[in-house]
Scaffold this active site. Structure first.
Site, PDB file in Angstrom:
ATOM      1  N   HIS A 259      32.594  -6.122 -25.550  1.00  0.00           N
ATOM      2  CA  HIS A 259      32.189  -7.287 -26.318  1.00  0.00           C
ATOM      3  C   HIS A 259      30.757  -7.079 -26.775  1.00  0.00           C
ATOM      4  CE1 HIS A 259      35.602  -9.935 -25.883  1.00  0.00           C
ATOM      5  NE2 HIS A 259      35.636  -9.776 -24.572  1.00  0.00           N
ATOM      6  N   CYS A 309      31.590  -6.486 -31.404  1.00  0.00           N
ATOM      7  CA  CYS A 309      31.173  -7.408 -32.454  1.00  0.00           C
ATOM      8  C   CYS A 309      29.677  -7.334 -32.650  1.00  0.00           C
ATOM      9  CB  CYS A 309      31.576  -8.835 -32.106  1.00  0.00           C
ATOM     10  SG  CYS A 309      33.302  -9.179 -32.509  1.00  0.00           S
TER      11      CYS A 309
END
Length: 446
Positions: A259, A309
């Site tokens: 992430h 991301c």
């Protein structure tokens, strides 16, 4: 967290002490030797080892001094007195002297008096008329200065200047890539995040990891895979990699699947999360392998591939004519690798703020390839893996024998940009390229 850390966080530095550090920061950055202070600050509980490590990878002596002073302001009421004690113990009493003389900066030095030199008028312009292929002087209007005696013209320092031909692309050098194996490749695959992190499991990331492990082994790298690392463990693995002897290798690769989120920066944007929640800025990750902290990788290409991301924003794209693209549908189980928008701002640390400076050294021989544009989400299919990794693996398979890395990443950008998640959302990979030469992977004989 230790009791000392809690105390430092709860009690702010005395305003006067903080003002002294702020007003003397430029002097401290230019004169301070931080390398001899670390043990003393560590033993006094002002910093822990992780904080010292972060300061040490900040860059040059000036960069480390700047980061130390910055962080010191956040370490409580005991930090400034302990700092002065450490300075005295390490023979830097002259710094203590100017800090204790007052909390205002030294008076500005008046600019030097320049001699009154009159400008000399241009005798012969060095402009050329390129439209006619010759060195014919262009017309140049100027008004002679009144009451000025013109000196005898000096010989031109630029005789017979002719336009230099633009270098052909085939004159660019290639990086040496003939060692066997050609280098080390570290893959960090974070899949299962702890409940306290409030981050979901990254289903499909194992597919990405297996795919990349096979691909880079086929490109003659020694591949090491680490799974589900906490923030501190990510730093430890990168530190271990930086301490390896890379003398016999030609290259080094770091791949992180996790992430991600936005982070303040002065070189490379973004950050990746450990499975415990806290993040590591991409800028700090690249610092572990730069020429200063990893001497055996100096002048050698250091490649970073980040599947995470860059933020929480979803890109819906814009309308183009049908002949420009061939739309591709993403999977039905596409997910993002973003931190939830509601808590993304909480992950930004004051210690990651950009420190303004007049100039910044270029991190040469580094390329960072991102799966998405900074600030936007990156899509991953829970069954087949991420768009970015799947596409990059295929492009490497089909083109590594003939094309250089930058060309192949452009192909990846083009292909990923044509995929849509749920028929609506788009993704745009990109890279920060500080390579000085073309990079070609080793490929097995056809």
């Amino acid at each position: 967290m230790s009791q000392t850390d809690e105390t430092c966080r709860e009690i702010r530095m005395d305003p006067r002490d903080r003002r002294i550090l702020l007003s003397n920061r430029s002097n401290l950055v230019s004169k301070l030797d931080p390398s001899v202070l670390y043990d003393g600050l560590l033993s006094r509980g002002i910093f822990n080892q992780d904080m010292i490590d972060e300061i040490q990878i900040a860059g040059t002596r000036r960069d480390q001094a700047r980061r130390l002073v910055q962080d010191l302001e956040m370490r409580g009421s005991r930090a400034f007195p302990a700092f002065l004690e450490c300075l005295l113990e390490t023979g830097q009493g002259h710094i203590v002297q100017f800090l204790q003389n007052g909390d205002s900066p030294s008076p500005p030095v008046p600019p030097p008096v320049r001699p009154n030199v009159l400008p000399v008028p241009l005798v012969e312009p060095f402009l050329t008329d390129n439209t006619k292929g010759g060195n014919k002087p262009d017309k140049c209007d100027f008004t002679p200065l009144p009451d000025v005696t013109k000196p005898d013209p000096l010989p031109s320092p630029y005789p017979d200047i002719s336009p230099r031909p633009r270098p052909r692309s085939d004159s660019i050098q290639n990086y040496k890539m003939d060692a066997s194996p050609c280098g080390l490749c570290l893959i960090i695959n974070n899949v299962d995040f702890e409940t306290e992190s409030k981050l979901s499991s990254r289903k499909g990331s194992d597919v990405d990891c297996d795919r990349l492990e096979r691909r880079f082994k086929s490109l003659n790298f020694v591949v090491t895979v680490k799974k589900n690392l906490k923030q501190r463990q990510i730093k430890q693995e990168l530190s271990r990699l930086s301490k390896e002897d890379h003398s016999k290798y030609d290259c080094c690769v770091v791949i992180i699947l996790s992430h991600g989120t936005e982070a303040s920066h002065s070189r490379f944007p973004g950050a990746v999360h450990g499975v415990d929640g806290p993040s590591v800025p991409i800028q700090n990750i690249t610092n572990y392998l730069n020429g200063q902290h990893c001497p055996t990788l100096q002048s050698k290409p250091k490649l970073f591939f980040i599947q995470a991301c860059g933020g929480g924003e979803k890109d819906t794209g814009f309308e183009v004519s049908p002949e420009e693209v061939t739309p591709q549908e993403g999977g039905v189980d596409d997910q993002t690798d973003a931190l939830p928008v509601s808590s993304s701002s909480d992950s930004l640390s004051c210690s990651d703020e950009v420190d303004a400076r007049a100039t910044l050294p270029t991190p040469s021989d580094i390329l960072v390839s991102y799966s998405t544009f900074p600030g936007y989400v990156s899509w991953r299919d829970t069954m087949t893996g991420s768009w970015y990794v799947e596409t990059m693996d295929r492009v490497l398979e089909e083109n590594a024998a003939t094309n250089d890395l930058v060309t192949m990443l452009t192909l990846v950008n083009s292909e990923v940009s044509q995929i849509s998640a749920k028929g609506l959302y788009k993704q745009m990979p990109g890279s920060f390229n500080f390579l000085r030469k073309r990079f070609f992977f080793q490929t097995p004989p056809q």
